[in-house]
Design a protein around this motif. Structure first.
Motif, PDB file in Angstrom:
ATOM      1  N   SER A  84       0.772  -1.155   0.160  1.00 50.95           N
ATOM      2  CA  SER A  84      -0.134  -0.031   0.080  1.00 50.95           C
ATOM      3  C   SER A  84       0.790   1.176   0.015  1.00 50.95           C
ATOM      4  O   SER A  84       2.244   1.355   0.112  1.00 50.95           O
ATOM      5  CB  SER A  84      -1.000  -0.057   1.129  1.00 50.95           C
ATOM      6  OG  SER A  84      -0.276  -0.034   2.343  1.00 50.95           O
ATOM      7  N   GLU A  85       0.155   2.466  -0.039  1.00 46.79           N
ATOM      8  CA  GLU A  85       0.914   3.581  -0.028  1.00 46.79           C
ATOM      9  C   GLU A  85       1.099   3.998   1.544  1.00 46.79           C
ATOM     10  O   GLU A  85       0.142   3.939   2.134  1.00 46.79           O
ATOM     11  CB  GLU A  85      -0.119   4.777  -0.643  1.00 46.79           C
ATOM     12  CG  GLU A  85      -0.135   4.808  -2.108  1.00 46.79           C
ATOM     13  CD  GLU A  85      -1.244   5.747  -2.622  1.00 46.79           C
ATOM     14  OE1 GLU A  85      -0.734   6.136  -3.814  1.00 46.79           O
ATOM     15  OE2 GLU A  85      -1.783   6.124  -1.767  1.00 46.79           O
ATOM     16  N   THR A  86       2.259   4.500   1.866  1.00 51.02           N
ATOM     17  CA  THR A  86       2.298   4.999   3.245  1.00 51.02           C
ATOM     18  C   THR A  86       2.835   6.466   3.113  1.00 51.02           C
ATOM     19  O   THR A  86       3.216   6.944   2.063  1.00 51.02           O
ATOM     20  CB  THR A  86       3.659   4.072   3.939  1.00 51.02           C
ATOM     21  OG1 THR A  86       4.795   4.487   3.165  1.00 51.02           O
ATOM     22  CG2 THR A  86       3.388   2.970   3.768  1.00 51.02           C
ATOM     23  N   LEU A  87       2.592   7.132   4.159  1.00 52.57           N
ATOM     24  CA  LEU A  87       2.862   8.751   4.280  1.00 52.57           C
ATOM     25  C   LEU A  87       3.847   9.274   5.504  1.00 52.57           C
ATOM     26  O   LEU A  87       3.394   9.271   6.420  1.00 52.57           O
ATOM     27  CB  LEU A  87       1.554   9.376   4.391  1.00 52.57           C
ATOM     28  CG  LEU A  87       1.319  10.679   4.368  1.00 52.57           C
ATOM     29  CD1 LEU A  87       1.719  11.065   2.963  1.00 52.57           C
ATOM     30  CD2 LEU A  87      -0.012  11.358   4.663  1.00 52.57           C
ATOM     31  N   TRP A  88       5.190   9.248   5.010  1.00 56.19           N
ATOM     32  CA  TRP A  88       6.065   9.787   5.918  1.00 56.19           C
ATOM     33  C   TRP A  88       7.306  10.295   5.242  1.00 56.19           C
ATOM     34  O   TRP A  88       7.613   9.480   4.198  1.00 56.19           O
ATOM     35  CB  TRP A  88       6.321   8.677   6.996  1.00 56.19           C
ATOM     36  CG  TRP A  88       6.627   7.526   6.694  1.00 56.19           C
ATOM     37  CD1 TRP A  88       5.836   6.531   6.258  1.00 56.19           C
ATOM     38  CD2 TRP A  88       7.798   6.640   6.535  1.00 56.19           C
ATOM     39  NE1 TRP A  88       6.444   5.161   6.002  1.00 56.19           N
ATOM     40  CE2 TRP A  88       7.748   5.277   6.179  1.00 56.19           C
ATOM     41  CE3 TRP A  88       9.178   7.271   7.026  1.00 56.19           C
ATOM     42  CZ2 TRP A  88       8.858   4.429   6.073  1.00 56.19           C
ATOM     43  CZ3 TRP A  88      10.365   6.444   6.724  1.00 56.19           C
ATOM     44  CH2 TRP A  88      10.283   5.113   6.532  1.00 56.19           C
ATOM     45  N   TRP A 111       8.664  10.286  16.108  1.00 54.71           N
ATOM     46  CA  TRP A 111       8.355  11.475  15.672  1.00 54.71           C
ATOM     47  C   TRP A 111       8.569  11.373  14.346  1.00 54.71           C
ATOM     48  O   TRP A 111       9.317  10.961  13.650  1.00 54.71           O
ATOM     49  CB  TRP A 111       9.513  12.509  16.025  1.00 54.71           C
ATOM     50  CG  TRP A 111       9.665  13.021  17.618  1.00 54.71           C
ATOM     51  CD1 TRP A 111       8.787  13.730  18.299  1.00 54.71           C
ATOM     52  CD2 TRP A 111      10.098  12.105  18.692  1.00 54.71           C
ATOM     53  NE1 TRP A 111       8.979  13.731  19.616  1.00 54.71           N
ATOM     54  CE2 TRP A 111       9.684  12.514  19.987  1.00 54.71           C
ATOM     55  CE3 TRP A 111      10.636  10.787  18.737  1.00 54.71           C
ATOM     56  CZ2 TRP A 111       9.933  12.177  21.242  1.00 54.71           C
ATOM     57  CZ3 TRP A 111      11.231  10.203  20.068  1.00 54.71           C
ATOM     58  CH2 TRP A 111      10.654  10.958  21.274  1.00 54.71           C
ATOM     59  N   LEU A 112       7.246  11.357  13.729  1.00 55.87           N
ATOM     60  CA  LEU A 112       6.998  11.214  12.158  1.00 55.87           C
ATOM     61  C   LEU A 112       6.828  12.435  11.304  1.00 55.87           C
ATOM     62  O   LEU A 112       6.039  13.359  11.805  1.00 55.87           O
ATOM     63  CB  LEU A 112       5.955  10.350  12.076  1.00 55.87           C
ATOM     64  CG  LEU A 112       5.367   9.892  10.664  1.00 55.87           C
ATOM     65  CD1 LEU A 112       4.901   8.394  10.691  1.00 55.87           C
ATOM     66  CD2 LEU A 112       4.308  10.972  10.244  1.00 55.87           C
ATOM     67  N   THR A 113       7.693  12.609  10.505  1.00 57.19           N
ATOM     68  CA  THR A 113       7.594  13.932   9.497  1.00 57.19           C
ATOM     69  C   THR A 113       6.926  13.832   8.448  1.00 57.19           C
ATOM     70  O   THR A 113       7.019  12.855   7.512  1.00 57.19           O
ATOM     71  CB  THR A 113       8.894  14.634   9.401  1.00 57.19           C
ATOM     72  OG1 THR A 113       9.824  13.995   8.937  1.00 57.19           O
ATOM     73  CG2 THR A 113       9.648  15.143  10.861  1.00 57.19           C
ATOM     74  N   ILE A 114       6.150  14.829   7.804  1.00 56.67           N
ATOM     75  CA  ILE A 114       5.523  14.788   6.439  1.00 56.67           C
ATOM     76  C   ILE A 114       5.909  16.232   5.877  1.00 56.67           C
ATOM     77  O   ILE A 114       5.722  17.082   6.415  1.00 56.67           O
ATOM     78  CB  ILE A 114       4.107  14.409   6.506  1.00 56.67           C
ATOM     79  CG1 ILE A 114       3.758  13.186   7.365  1.00 56.67           C
ATOM     80  CG2 ILE A 114       3.504  14.612   5.125  1.00 56.67           C
ATOM     81  CD1 ILE A 114       2.229  12.994   7.519  1.00 56.67           C
TER      82      ILE A 114
END
Length: 259
Positions: A84-88, A111-114
């Motif tokens: 799937s698509e992930t977002l980070w 701590w996850l950044t976008i």
């Protein structure tokens, strides 16, 4: 399929992963690792503008007695958790805070950044995501848990306000104008947000809270305009309460003296 470019490192034993908006590899294995007590951004939507990287605070608990190659991670995804698509763009995970060493139970912070400026990030990424947790095991194996925790990712909104004339006689007409705009992640600009129902709010002098006076729909360029009767001195603002893809926000206040 979104391209992935990442490397793993450790900050005091904690995993640090750098990537683009990525695809989860297929062939993940399950068993021997469990994740619980997952919280992402305190349960609030993740709202992004057009330039500033956003850091999302995550907490979770992991239980495992298995050896692993690097620290665990929790991340947003869409589609099927195994492909799937992930977002980070980057993830930093803290060291294990031991809860029960004999059972392999640890608590973690993350701590996850976008970054909305990433080349593979666009308006289509607004909306509902889910949450998964992953641990890299020896010999290229992985354990991925689908936590199915819903997560809203939203485009930031902005509002402006102007109330005039200032000052104004009691009973006279005040004209309140403004504009609502929304982050366009494809062009990295804010653009007028048409057809939005926006609340005109007023805070009387000497009070601490705003009350909605009326609702106005923005025009094709996001412009707002209405009139009200001057009753008492106070501050006017516009508030947009958001939707599934757009964040809520309020303008600054514009004070008008009534004489």
């Amino acid at each position: 399929m979104r391209r992935t470019v990442w490397r793993a490192a450790v900050a005091g034993g904690a995993a640090v992963v750098f990537t683009g908006v990525a695809a989860v590899p297929a062939g993940a294995v399950e068993g021997g690792v469990s994740f619980s007590r997952v919280t992402v951004n305190g349960g609030k939507p993740i709202v992004l503008g057009v330039k500033k990287e956003v850091e999302v605070y995550v907490t979770f608990r992991m239980t495992t007695m298995l050896k692993h190659r690097s620290g665990p991670m929790v991340f947003p995804y869409r589609g099927t958790v195994g492909s799937s698509e992930t977002l980070w763009n980057s993830i930093i995970t803290s060291d294990c805070e031991v809860v029960d060493q004999a059972k392999g139970i640890c608590d973690f912070e993350e701590w996850l950044t976008i970054d909305p400026r990433h080349y593979d990030f666009g308006n289509e990424d607004a909306g509902t995501w889910k949450t998964a947790a992953k641990l890299y095991l020896p010999k290229g194996a992985e354990d991925i848990d689908d936590k199915k925790l819903p997560l809203q990712v939203k485009r930031a909104t902005r509002l402006t306000v102007n109330a005039s004339p200032e000052p104004v006689g009691k009973g006279r007409t005040i004209t309140v104008t403004g504009r609502v705009s929304r982050a366009n992640w494809n062009t990295h600009t804010y653009q007028g947000y048409a057809g939005r129902t926006v609340s005109l709010q007023f805070k009387a002098a000497g009070t601490s809270s705003y009350k909605t006076v009326k609702k106005v729909e923005s025009n094709s360029t996001g412009a707002l305009k209405t009139t009200v009767k001057a009753g008492t001195s106070g501050t006017w603002r516009w508030t947009y309460f958001g939707n599934t893809t757009s964040g809520a926000n309020s303008s600054s206040g514009d004070r008008v003296e009534v004489r």
